[in-house]
Design a protein around this motif. Structure first.
Motif, PDB file in Angstrom:
ATOM      1  N   THR A 556      67.308   1.176  30.435  1.00 61.76           N
ATOM      2  CA  THR A 556      67.173   0.143  31.247  1.00 61.76           C
ATOM      3  C   THR A 556      67.974   0.002  29.427  1.00 61.76           C
ATOM      4  OG1 THR A 556      64.909  -0.916  30.418  1.00 61.76           O
ATOM      5  CG2 THR A 556      65.923  -0.048  32.916  1.00 61.76           C
ATOM      6  N   GLN A 568      60.694  -3.566  32.312  1.00 64.38           N
ATOM      7  CA  GLN A 568      59.336  -3.307  32.076  1.00 64.38           C
ATOM      8  C   GLN A 568      59.488  -3.646  33.669  1.00 64.38           C
ATOM      9  OE1 GLN A 568      56.804  -4.509  29.399  1.00 64.38           O
ATOM     10  NE2 GLN A 568      57.893  -3.198  27.531  1.00 64.38           N
ATOM     11  N   TRP A 570      61.118  -4.285  36.515  1.00 67.15           N
ATOM     12  CA  TRP A 570      61.481  -3.311  36.618  1.00 67.15           C
ATOM     13  C   TRP A 570      60.805  -1.459  36.886  1.00 67.15           C
ATOM     14  CZ3 TRP A 570      67.685  -2.742  36.671  1.00 67.15           C
ATOM     15  CH2 TRP A 570      67.759  -4.330  37.180  1.00 67.15           C
ATOM     16  N   GLU A 571      60.271  -1.618  36.510  1.00 63.93           N
ATOM     17  CA  GLU A 571      59.366  -0.125  36.036  1.00 63.93           C
ATOM     18  C   GLU A 571      57.676   0.045  36.824  1.00 63.93           C
ATOM     19  OE1 GLU A 571      57.614   2.882  33.068  1.00 63.93           O
ATOM     20  OE2 GLU A 571      58.316   1.084  31.610  1.00 63.93           O
ATOM     21  N   GLU A 572      57.635  -0.827  36.641  1.00 58.88           N
ATOM     22  CA  GLU A 572      56.490  -1.815  37.264  1.00 58.88           C
ATOM     23  C   GLU A 572      56.772  -1.529  38.660  1.00 58.88           C
ATOM     24  OE1 GLU A 572      52.973  -5.242  37.587  1.00 58.88           O
ATOM     25  OE2 GLU A 572      55.086  -5.995  36.155  1.00 58.88           O
ATOM     26  N   ARG A 575      56.849   2.027  39.868  1.00 61.19           N
ATOM     27  CA  ARG A 575      55.072   2.921  39.593  1.00 61.19           C
ATOM     28  C   ARG A 575      54.730   2.595  41.172  1.00 61.19           C
ATOM     29  NH1 ARG A 575      54.348   6.266  35.626  1.00 61.19           N
ATOM     30  NH2 ARG A 575      56.094   5.452  34.036  1.00 61.19           N
ATOM     31  N   THR A 581      59.360   8.058  37.583  1.00 65.14           N
ATOM     32  CA  THR A 581      59.809   8.565  36.685  1.00 65.14           C
ATOM     33  C   THR A 581      59.798   7.902  35.585  1.00 65.14           C
ATOM     34  OG1 THR A 581      61.324   9.140  38.472  1.00 65.14           O
ATOM     35  CG2 THR A 581      62.121   8.802  36.166  1.00 65.14           C
ATOM     36  N   ARG A 582      60.062   8.841  34.525  1.00 67.29           N
ATOM     37  CA  ARG A 582      60.065   8.350  33.189  1.00 67.29           C
ATOM     38  C   ARG A 582      61.015   7.399  32.800  1.00 67.29           C
ATOM     39  NH1 ARG A 582      60.034  12.405  28.088  1.00 67.29           N
ATOM     40  NH2 ARG A 582      57.987  13.104  28.641  1.00 67.29           N
ATOM     41  N   TRP A 583      60.922   6.634  32.032  1.00 64.02           N
ATOM     42  CA  TRP A 583      61.623   5.455  32.103  1.00 64.02           C
ATOM     43  C   TRP A 583      61.648   4.842  30.786  1.00 64.02           C
ATOM     44  CZ3 TRP A 583      63.344   1.374  35.528  1.00 64.02           C
ATOM     45  CH2 TRP A 583      63.001   1.942  36.881  1.00 64.02           C
ATOM     46  N   HIS A 585      63.145   2.049  27.848  1.00 62.14           N
ATOM     47  CA  HIS A 585      63.731   0.320  28.311  1.00 62.14           C
ATOM     48  C   HIS A 585      63.800   0.852  26.573  1.00 62.14           C
ATOM     49  CE1 HIS A 585      62.355   0.239  31.519  1.00 62.14           C
ATOM     50  NE2 HIS A 585      60.622   0.165  31.296  1.00 62.14           N
TER      51      HIS A 585
END
Length: 621
Positions: A556, A568, A570-572, A575, A581-583, A585
């Protein structure tokens, strides 16, 4: 050697004659026009305070006496007389800041260039001197009449009398902030400037001074020594004195002798004093003096002889909003606009020209603007508050408690969002996404180009039960980034390789172009890559899970805070939906950024395509 060349510190001003001071003022104006025309900067405000700044430094002993400039964009003269004469790199990386800077000089007190704060700063400094029994020190706040439209300034003025501390408030009254000052206070002060009796009285006062050789404090209810009473001329004197402030003025801000005498009287009073000074914005430079649109408040590179820009400005984000706002206004009579003293800079001038009754300029009062917008929404209108992103920070509580809590349909157009660059730390609009994503019900858009800005604005003003925010950067627009296809509300901008992508690069707003570039670099190394962007970025776009799929890495990129930013969130979201998936930022670090160009800052914080691609390769390896 010129007079200015002999000035290395404020102490060097003490022995100058008034004839030398007049020559110095002319030299300073020549230097300002020559320097700022080459680099850009705040020209008009500084041309207007030359004599005032000289008087301040001759009467007060800086830094023993603290001189606080409200907003600070009028501090160029102050920089010149405190030993900073190299303006060749003004507002550029490594050069002088466009505002006071503690790193540059012990004479610079306050770096924050947000308006209406100087009286509060000086109030605190003065109380500190009192508590430490430093009775020989005076705190001085230099505040423009435009900044007096801010509520914080009046909160401070209201509290001064209670303390009785040694503080001098200098009101630099030129009838303008960025544009002509508005509101009841402005009408009061304007009455002084335009009343012929004031001109007659001021002339009499000057003659009295010249004949008697010493300064007199004049009032307008009873003129000293039996001169004709001028009742009712200065109602604002009683207004300030009712607050417990001694009032001196109005003083001709370009008359060196009278300025110094007034300031000495204020200094020697030993308590709260307000000195009312009348100045002319752009003084001594014909193009600026004749300007009615405040084009010379802040300029880019110009021809010094004419004041015309060297490079015509390209079609930018603000002009797109201005055009779409006008079109929407013609279609909807419920659309109203609000501005905090920046009608033209935020793109509302065309709308105001056609619909003057549907534009509200509240002055430098962002808190009032936001809550007033909530009231307009309650009354059945749809308010659009156009404001620099950095200034909405000042009204976060009102966004949260007055707009969002009441589910008010208010649209916020955040100009200069993200990294702005040359105006320095206080003007970078990089805090908005990290702050606003916590507001319940708020919807936020980050358009990537002209078409998405137009569509985001139209979508925003159709929402009548929640706050909507559309953010966009400063400057010229790039080429449009058309969508190859859409996955729910996420646009795919580039695809490399066949099958499901190994890497998904998500660019928010203007960083979408960087995402496309990063995808190209990764694809050149044999990776299957997809680059995408969403216009509405908060709440989390519905197509996120599908677009991420089973990618090995999601990148991102945003020009807001990376810590607690939208990436962050979006990752939350992913999850919590079971996607692990590995993110990676990428955004702006949580720190104040020194002035430089936008491109230089983005490179400095690792938001250039090469740095992002290198980080992705390391993670994939």
């Amino acid at each position: 050697m010129s007079v200015l060349e002999r000035i290395e510190s404020p102490r060097d001003l003490a022995d100058l004659s008034y004839e030398q001071l007049h020559a110095l003022a002319e030299e300073i104006r020549d230097v300002l026009v020559d320097s700022v025309s080459r680099t850009g900067g705040h020209l008009g405000p500084n041309l207007g305070v030359v004599e005032l700044t000289l008087a301040l430094h001759r009467v007060f002993e800086s830094p023993l006496d603290s001189i606080v400039f409200d907003t600070g964009h009028q501090s160029y003269v102050h920089k010149l007389v405190t030993g900073r004469k190299d303006f060749s790199e003004l507002r550029r990386r490594g050069g002088l800041s466009g505002y006071p800077s503690r790193a540059e000089s012990e004479h610079d007190i306050v770096e924050n260039s947000h308006a209406s704060t100087a009286v509060s700063w000086a109030s605190g400094i003065a109380r500190g001197h009192t508590l430490r029994d430093e009775r020989d020190r005076t705190a001085v706040a230099v505040i423009g009449d435009g900044a007096l439209t801010g509520g914080m300034a009046w909160e401070a003025l209201n509290s001064l009398a209670a303390g009785g501390d040694r503080i001098v408030v200098v009101v630099n009254d030129n009838g303008r902030s960025y544009a002509p000052t508005i509101g009841g206070l402005a009408r009061k002060l304007d009455g002084i400037r335009t009343d012929r009796r004031y001109e007659q009285f001021l002339g009499w006062g000057k003659r009295t001074f010249e004949n008697r050789g010493r300064f007199r404090s004049f009032t307008y209810n009873t003129v000293m020594h039996g001169k004709r009473a001028l009742k009712g001329l200065l109602t604002e004197q009683s207004m300030f004195e009712d607050l417990g402030l001694k009032y001196i003025g109005p003083i001709d801000g370009h008359d060196q002798r009278h300025l110094e005498q007034a300031l000495r009287q204020a200094r020697d009073f030993g308590g709260p004093v307000l000195v009312h000074v009348l100045t002319v914005k752009g003084r001594g430079y014909s193009p600026a003096e004749q300007d009615v649109a405040d084009r010379f408040h802040a300029v880019g590179r110009i021809h010094p002889e004419t004041g015309l820009p060297i490079e015509p400005s390209r079609f930018g984000w603000t002009k797109v909003f201005a055009d779409e706002m006008l079109k929407a206004g013609r279609e909807r009579d419920d659309l109203v606009a609000l501005t905090a003293a920046m009608l033209a800079p935020v793109g509302l001038q065309p709308f105001a020209d056609e619909f003057p009754d549907r534009v509200i300029d509240v002055g430098i009062a962002e808190q009032h603007a936001v809550t007033s917008a909530a009231g307009l929404a309650y009354a059945g209108l749809h308010p659009v508050f156009a404001v620099y992103a950095t200034f909405l920070n000042r009204a976060f509580d009102q966004v949260l408690m007055d707009v969002a809590l009441h589910r008010a349909g208010v649209t916020f157009m955040l100009d200069r969002a993200g990294v702005t660059g040359d105006d320095g730390a206080s003007h970078n609009g990089m805090w908005d996404m990290a702050l606003l994503r916590h507001v319940p019900g708020l919807r936020l858009a980050a358009p990537r180009d002209e078409p998405t800005l137009r569509s985001a604005f139209r979508d925003a003003i159709d929402v009548d039960d929640a706050p909507t925010v559309v953010r966009y950067p400063k400057g010229a627009l790039g080429e449009p980034l058309p969508s190859l296809r859409s996955v729910e509300d996420i646009d795919v901008l580039a695809e490399h390789g066949s099958g499901a992508p190994d890497v998904v690069v998500l660019g928010l707003g203007p960083m979408a172009a960087t995402a496309v570039e990063v995808a190209g670099k990764l694809a050149a190394d044999g990776r299957s890559v997809l680059a995408a962007s969403a216009t509405w970025v908060h709440p989390v776009p519905e197509g996120l899970l599908e677009i991420v799929g089973d990618a090995e890495l999601v990148v991102t990129i945003e020009d807001g805070l990376v810590d607690a930013g939208l990436g962050q969130s979006w990752e939350e979201f992913a999850r919590l939906a079971g996607r692990h998936t590995r993110w990676s930022h990428h955004g702006v670090p949580r720190e104040f950024l020194h002035h430089a160009s936008r491109a230089q800052i983005l490179e400095q914080v690792g938001l250039d395509a090469s740095a992002i691609a290198d980080t992705a390769q390391e993670l994939l390896a």
